[in-house]
Design a protein around this motif. Structure first.
Motif, PDB file in Angstrom:
ATOM      1  N   THR A  72     -23.808 -19.167 -23.241  1.00 58.09           N
ATOM      2  CA  THR A  72     -23.105 -19.476 -24.483  1.00 58.09           C
ATOM      3  C   THR A  72     -21.682 -19.908 -24.149  1.00 58.09           C
ATOM      4  OG1 THR A  72     -24.397 -17.908 -25.775  1.00 58.09           O
ATOM      5  CG2 THR A  72     -22.272 -18.570 -26.674  1.00 58.09           C
ATOM      6  N   GLU A  73     -21.292 -21.052 -24.681  1.00 57.07           N
ATOM      7  CA  GLU A  73     -19.912 -21.509 -24.488  1.00 57.07           C
ATOM      8  C   GLU A  73     -19.080 -21.079 -25.688  1.00 57.07           C
ATOM      9  OE1 GLU A  73     -18.015 -25.539 -22.889  1.00 57.07           O
ATOM     10  OE2 GLU A  73     -18.681 -25.728 -24.967  1.00 57.07           O
ATOM     11  N   GLN A  74     -18.050 -20.315 -25.444  1.00 56.25           N
ATOM     12  CA  GLN A  74     -17.144 -19.915 -26.518  1.00 56.25           C
ATOM     13  C   GLN A  74     -16.003 -20.911 -26.591  1.00 56.25           C
ATOM     14  OE1 GLN A  74     -15.822 -15.829 -26.618  1.00 56.25           O
ATOM     15  NE2 GLN A  74     -13.980 -16.342 -27.764  1.00 56.25           N
ATOM     16  N   THR A  75     -15.783 -21.441 -27.780  1.00 55.96           N
ATOM     17  CA  THR A  75     -14.666 -22.363 -28.003  1.00 55.96           C
ATOM     18  C   THR A  75     -13.658 -21.714 -28.933  1.00 55.96           C
ATOM     19  OG1 THR A  75     -15.857 -23.406 -29.831  1.00 55.96           O
ATOM     20  CG2 THR A  75     -16.093 -24.408 -27.653  1.00 55.96           C
ATOM     21  N   SER A  93     -17.386  -7.429 -23.351  1.00 55.19           N
ATOM     22  CA  SER A  93     -17.970  -7.108 -24.638  1.00 55.19           C
ATOM     23  C   SER A  93     -17.212  -7.834 -25.724  1.00 55.19           C
ATOM     24  CB  SER A  93     -17.932  -5.597 -24.893  1.00 55.19           C
ATOM     25  OG  SER A  93     -18.643  -4.904 -23.891  1.00 55.19           O
ATOM     26  N   GLU A  94     -17.817  -7.958 -26.870  1.00 56.83           N
ATOM     27  CA  GLU A  94     -17.154  -8.589 -27.998  1.00 56.83           C
ATOM     28  C   GLU A  94     -15.835  -7.882 -28.292  1.00 56.83           C
ATOM     29  OE1 GLU A  94     -17.965  -9.601 -32.733  1.00 56.83           O
ATOM     30  OE2 GLU A  94     -19.540  -8.703 -31.481  1.00 56.83           O
ATOM     31  N   ASP A 104     -15.922 -13.393 -28.257  1.00 61.91           N
ATOM     32  CA  ASP A 104     -16.745 -13.286 -29.468  1.00 61.91           C
ATOM     33  C   ASP A 104     -18.141 -12.764 -29.159  1.00 61.91           C
ATOM     34  OD1 ASP A 104     -14.688 -14.309 -30.991  1.00 61.91           O
ATOM     35  OD2 ASP A 104     -15.421 -16.375 -30.899  1.00 61.91           O
ATOM     36  N   TYR A 105     -18.448 -12.579 -27.864  1.00 60.81           N
ATOM     37  CA  TYR A 105     -19.814 -12.238 -27.480  1.00 60.81           C
ATOM     38  C   TYR A 105     -19.831 -11.128 -26.435  1.00 60.81           C
ATOM     39  CZ  TYR A 105     -20.332 -16.972 -29.337  1.00 60.81           C
ATOM     40  OH  TYR A 105     -20.261 -18.097 -30.123  1.00 60.81           O
ATOM     41  N   VAL A 153     -17.625 -19.742 -20.502  1.00 57.62           N
ATOM     42  CA  VAL A 153     -19.081 -19.792 -20.612  1.00 57.62           C
ATOM     43  C   VAL A 153     -19.611 -18.431 -20.198  1.00 57.62           C
ATOM     44  CG1 VAL A 153     -21.205 -20.878 -19.816  1.00 57.62           C
ATOM     45  CG2 VAL A 153     -19.143 -22.263 -20.155  1.00 57.62           C
ATOM     46  N   LEU A 154     -20.425 -17.805 -21.040  1.00 59.83           N
ATOM     47  CA  LEU A 154     -20.965 -16.477 -20.774  1.00 59.83           C
ATOM     48  C   LEU A 154     -22.481 -16.534 -20.658  1.00 59.83           C
ATOM     49  CD1 LEU A 154     -18.684 -16.115 -23.342  1.00 59.83           C
ATOM     50  CD2 LEU A 154     -18.865 -13.774 -22.488  1.00 59.83           C
ATOM     51  N   SER A 155     -23.027 -15.665 -19.795  1.00 57.71           N
ATOM     52  CA  SER A 155     -24.467 -15.472 -19.783  1.00 57.71           C
ATOM     53  C   SER A 155     -24.854 -14.772 -21.074  1.00 57.71           C
ATOM     54  CB  SER A 155     -24.877 -14.627 -18.573  1.00 57.71           C
ATOM     55  OG  SER A 155     -24.567 -15.300 -17.369  1.00 57.71           O
TER      56      SER A 155
END
Length: 541
Positions: free
Chosen positions: A63-66, A121-122, A364-365, A388-390
């Motif tokens: 997941t790419e966080q923007t 973590s979020e 956020d994730y 970018v997160l797994s």
């Protein structure tokens, strides 16, 4: 002789070494068996679902966080003014425009707070943002709120004015109504018709006067002819009468001549006056005739105009409520847009304070940092990639199924999942997507890729781990079954481990049937309630 002695020695030595190796191997085997740890599993009887098994590799999604914080400049939605043309009631004067153009706004990274491979973590901080850039942007957002408030107050004032103007127009339209509009029409037509009638009456009077003048002229001309004959006879008598011998006749003739001359003079004056009057009356009649033509044209056009005005008045009356609603509705729309702009500006400021209150941009994730997109000094805009997160909520396995097997698989189906690295853990999955069919010319088989989304404790999984997927079919049977982990194969046969009456581990041959991926049918060799052993590890001793 030496060779003969060496050979027995070598043979004897070989036997010793062989015996020693065998003993050592036996001891190693004994030691290994002592180190193996087993757990017990009970043979069960019940319903077992037929399944289709395929093997694939685990794929952990990313997941790419923007940076999604809206930092855009305040832009006024629009500005409208309202007016109504008198009579036609046409809505006009609406204009729209922007109060300001959007300007570029950004933040500056002061420090990166995470490293690749780090689990977050979020809510965990990712970057620290420069305080100077935060202060500058907050000042601009605060100014936006003030500008939006001014526009809101202006549109609310405009709304009040539009409501007043629309109310006045509504009252005018409804005041006319059907009766007043018809009266206005009747009065207009009546005035035009009276104008025509008046001219027609004037023409009639002029014609009557002209007739009288012509009759007088004729009478004067007749009298003039008579008097002229009298004058001629009197002059003849005078010429033929001796004044001495017939004094009386001559005097009578003279008197007659003088009287006739006076009457002729008067008649000639009357004739001249009558002729002039006839000419004037004739000219007047011609002028009145032209006026009558104009009045008749005015009446014709007046009928058209009056009918149009009547229709317009009637339309205004019938649409008064709708027109009022449109006028006020437009003003209300502008006021509502301004209110939304103001609320949006306030929300941007509040969100800005909430997000950057700690001077950090947070995750956020939940996941593991796979890539860091920014470094200290980099600019952060709305939409800038952060990390970018797994994504362990998106762990999948893709397998290829032959066309003949696809009829038993549908999107949304539940499947059983077994991970080789975690034989004692339970995973499940759902068919997420079935790809388009493709033909493999090397095998002559048509197949399709099927993607399964895994659930369970997926955080422990890694890309490339082997997973066995069992697609459950609709067929079920009541059978004797045991865990797949309890069965192993040697030389083409199936076995399970059990303990004999002395507690020793022994192998028992079994005949297996179908499997659902987790359990396998035992056709022969075991009964319900039997205890089998599953090798689960090695002891610490």
């Amino acid at each position: 002789m030496k060779k003969k002695k060496v050979l027995p020695f070598l043979i004897s030595g070989g036997l010793v070494l062989l015996l020693a190796g065998t003993a050592a191997g036996y001891l190693l085997i004994q030691n290994r068996e002592e180190e193996v740890v087993y757990r017990e599993d009970v043979v069960q009887y019940g319903e077992l679902t037929v399944g289709l098994q395929e093997t694939g590799s685990v794929e952990v999604g990313t997941t790419e966080q923007t940076f999604e914080l809206d930092m855009s400049a305040y832009t006024e939605s629009g500005d409208s003014s309202f007016s109504w043309e008198q009579g036609a009631g046409i809505f006009q004067g609406m204009t729209a425009g922007n109060s300001s153009s959007s300007s570029s706004r950004s933040l500056i990274v002061e420090e990166v707070l995470v490293t690749e491979g780090q689990e977050v973590s979020e809510g965990d901080p990712l970057y620290r943002i420069s305080q100077d850039s935060i202060d500058k942007l907050r000042e601009e957002l605060t100014s936006d709120v003030a500008d939006a408030q001014v526009t809101l107050e202006q549109t609310q004032t405009q709304l009040a004015m539009s409501q007043l103007e629309a109310q006045q127009k509504y009252e005018t339209d409804t005041a006319y109504g059907d009766a007043l509009a018809q009266a206005e029409y009747d009065n207009t037509i009546k005035q035009l018709e009276e104008a025509v009638t008046d001219i027609e009456e004037q023409i009639a009077d002029a014609n009557e006067e002209l007739l009288e003048l012509n009759e007088q002229l004729t009478e004067y001309q007749t009298d003039l002819a008579t008097e002229q004959e009298i004058l001629e006879r009197a002059e003849y008598v005078l010429e033929t009468t001796d004044m001495i011998t017939d004094a009386y006749g001559w005097i009578t003739a003279e008197n007659a001549r003088e009287d006739a001359a006076d009457v002729i003079e008067t008649l000639e004056e009357e004739i001249e006056t009558a002729t002039e009057s006839i000419e004037e009356t004739t000219a007047e009649i011609e002028s009145l005739t032209d006026s009558l033509t104009g009045a008749q044209k005015d009446l014709e056009q007046g009928l058209i105009d009056a009918q149009a005005q009547l229709s317009l008045r009637t339309l205004d009356y019938s649409n008064a409520s709708e027109r009022y609603a449109v006028s006020v509705g437009m003003a209300e729309f502008e006021a509502q847009a301004a209110q939304e702009d103001y609320d949006d500006a306030v929300a941007k400021l509040n969100e800005f304070d909430a997000v950057l209150g700690e001077q950090t941009v947070n995750s956020d994730y939940n996941g593991v940092i796979a890539e860091i997109s920014l470094a200290a000094g980099d600019v952060v805009d709305t939409g800038t990639a952060l990390v970018v997160l797994s994504d362990y909520d998106e762990v999948t396995v893709t397998v290829s199924l032959a066309e003949s097997d696809l009829e038993n698989v549908s999107e949304g189906d539940e499947v059983n999942v077994s991970i080789d690295a975690y034989p004692d853990d339970t995973f499940s999955g759902t068919v997420g997507e079935i790809g388009d069919a493709a033909y493999d010319s090397s095998t002559g088989t048509t197949y399709a890729d099927v993607t399964i989304k895994l659930s369970g404790d997926t955080a422990k999984l890694y890309d490339g781990m082997t997973a066995e997927i069992t697609f459950i079919t609709k067929e079920t049977k009541d059978v004797t079954y045991v865990s797949n982990r309890a069965v192993y194969r040697e030389n083409g046969k199936s076995y399970v481990r059990m303990r004999d009456e002395n507690g020793n581990v022994i192998s028992v041959e079994v005949v297996t049937g179908f499997s659902d991926g987790s359990y396998v049918e035992i056709v022969e060799g075991l009964s319900e309630g039997d205890t089998v052993l599953i090798e689960s590890g090695v002891s610490d001793s």
